[in-house]
Design an enzyme around this catalytic site. Sequence first.
Site, PDB file in Angstrom:
ATOM      1  N   GLY A   1      54.407 111.771  78.804  1.00 39.15           N
ATOM      2  CA  GLY A   1      54.347 112.955  79.553  1.00 39.15           C
ATOM      3  C   GLY A   1      55.875 113.542  79.711  1.00 39.15           C
ATOM      4  O   GLY A   1      56.811 112.950  79.626  1.00 39.15           O
TER       5      GLY A   1
ATOM      6  N   VAL B   1      52.167 107.702  80.180  1.00 41.75           N
ATOM      7  CA  VAL B   1      50.841 107.674  80.364  1.00 41.75           C
ATOM      8  C   VAL B   1      50.179 106.329  80.066  1.00 41.75           C
ATOM      9  O   VAL B   1      50.557 105.932  78.904  1.00 41.75           O
ATOM     10  CB  VAL B   1      50.240 108.774  79.874  1.00 41.75           C
ATOM     11  CG1 VAL B   1      48.555 108.933  80.220  1.00 41.75           C
ATOM     12  CG2 VAL B   1      50.997 110.102  80.329  1.00 41.75           C
TER      13      VAL B   1
ATOM     14  N   PHE C   1      57.521 113.721  82.555  1.00 34.84           N
ATOM     15  CA  PHE C   1      58.545 112.996  83.509  1.00 34.84           C
ATOM     16  C   PHE C   1      57.998 111.549  83.753  1.00 34.84           C
ATOM     17  O   PHE C   1      58.198 111.022  84.732  1.00 34.84           O
ATOM     18  CB  PHE C   1      58.654 113.522  85.057  1.00 34.84           C
ATOM     19  CG  PHE C   1      59.146 114.887  84.449  1.00 34.84           C
ATOM     20  CD1 PHE C   1      60.552 115.242  84.473  1.00 34.84           C
ATOM     21  CD2 PHE C   1      58.252 116.177  84.908  1.00 34.84           C
ATOM     22  CE1 PHE C   1      61.077 116.501  84.428  1.00 34.84           C
ATOM     23  CE2 PHE C   1      58.744 117.597  84.598  1.00 34.84           C
ATOM     24  CZ  PHE C   1      60.116 117.908  84.622  1.00 34.84           C
TER      25      PHE C   1
ATOM     26  N   ASP D   1      54.502 125.604  80.029  1.00 35.85           N
ATOM     27  CA  ASP D   1      54.720 124.532  79.074  1.00 35.85           C
ATOM     28  C   ASP D   1      53.539 124.309  77.978  1.00 35.85           C
ATOM     29  O   ASP D   1      53.333 123.250  77.702  1.00 35.85           O
ATOM     30  CB  ASP D   1      55.181 123.296  79.666  1.00 35.85           C
ATOM     31  CG  ASP D   1      55.630 122.335  78.668  1.00 35.85           C
ATOM     32  OD1 ASP D   1      56.525 122.719  77.774  1.00 35.85           O
ATOM     33  OD2 ASP D   1      55.891 121.118  78.998  1.00 35.85           O
TER      34      ASP D   1
END
Length: 380
Positions: free
Chosen positions: A98, A103, A100, A222
């Site tokens: 992801g 996953v 930051f 985003d």
Amino acid sequence: MDDPILALILTAGASLAVAIPCLLAAYLCRRRRSKAPVKPAAQPELPVSVPASIAHQDSSSWSFYGSSAADSSLAKLSLADLAAATGGFSPSNIIGDGSFGFVYRAELPDGGGAVAVKRLETHGAAGNREFRAELEVLGSLSHPNLARLLGYCAAGADRILVYELLHRGSLDAWLHGDGGPDDAPGSRCVLTWPARLRVARGVAAALAFLHHDRRPPVLHRDIKASNVLLGDGFEAKLADFGLARVVKGSPAASHVSTQAAGTAGYLAPEIWAGVGATAKADVYSFGILMIEIVTGHRPSWPVKPNVEEKEEVDLVDWAREKIQAGKASEVLDCRIGIDEGQGKETEEMKGLLDIARQCTEGVPKDRPTMEEVVAMLNKL
């Protein structure tokens, strides 16, 4: 006065003269030490496995899975439970990367099924900002085309988010990788045209909901292929709201930040110019995504307009030029297998690219709203 008594008095006085300064010095030293700052104990490192000694600490219920979590508060989960469910956050369980953090695929106890667990990097402020943004936005929303947030964990420095697991993976993997995670290793599964059109409609519906049906509105900021997850039947689910912002007033007029945020290749030109993001910046990114869906190429993919030419041009500029020249079929992903003779699918493809052209206009006011985009897509 007798000499012995006098000598005793003089001896006692001398002893006190020595003892009192010593006691006073000891008292002052102790006082200084009590005022000195206490050095905090070092923070323990986050566990990557669950020792037996903490297996039953901070126990939490996993009953949120399968319940109407969208209508109730999110489940607050323990680090011990999440570590156990991910095999100690094992690298073998990583299914994505992801904005930051990684996953992980997590198996719920007692046969409760599987979920996706995002463990955020919190060395700086970015991970905490993403954590708060996702909770603020997804924690209060429910829509068929938004990835469903199920729970969270805030333990020490750790910030973790738990989502529904979408077994078909990301749109990015289908367009540029080897298909979804459920496909046979080494297979190259091509996303069909009906599936691509359905994905475009799903993402558009999600954005229209965020911009126009949610109060106050939300900007995603985003939009990209890796942030679109695919469910059964290739239903699109918009995910990763770490850069999302809730805006005041109209999304068309509100600037949430003048700092560039998003992914290169998808950013609207006004963002690079330092103008604050509005809903029209999301519209531009969506237009780029539609061009990517049709062409099968990333926005950063360089194109040579002609075999003879040495200079390469930007994919989006090349696609827009072809669309305006009435040659939209020349940018189609050849893997789809649509021929000019296939009337319905050809017309849908051309219509989608024309909408993409409108969404990627350089001037924000010339772009349609996401409500208008949804209406145009539904007419294809």
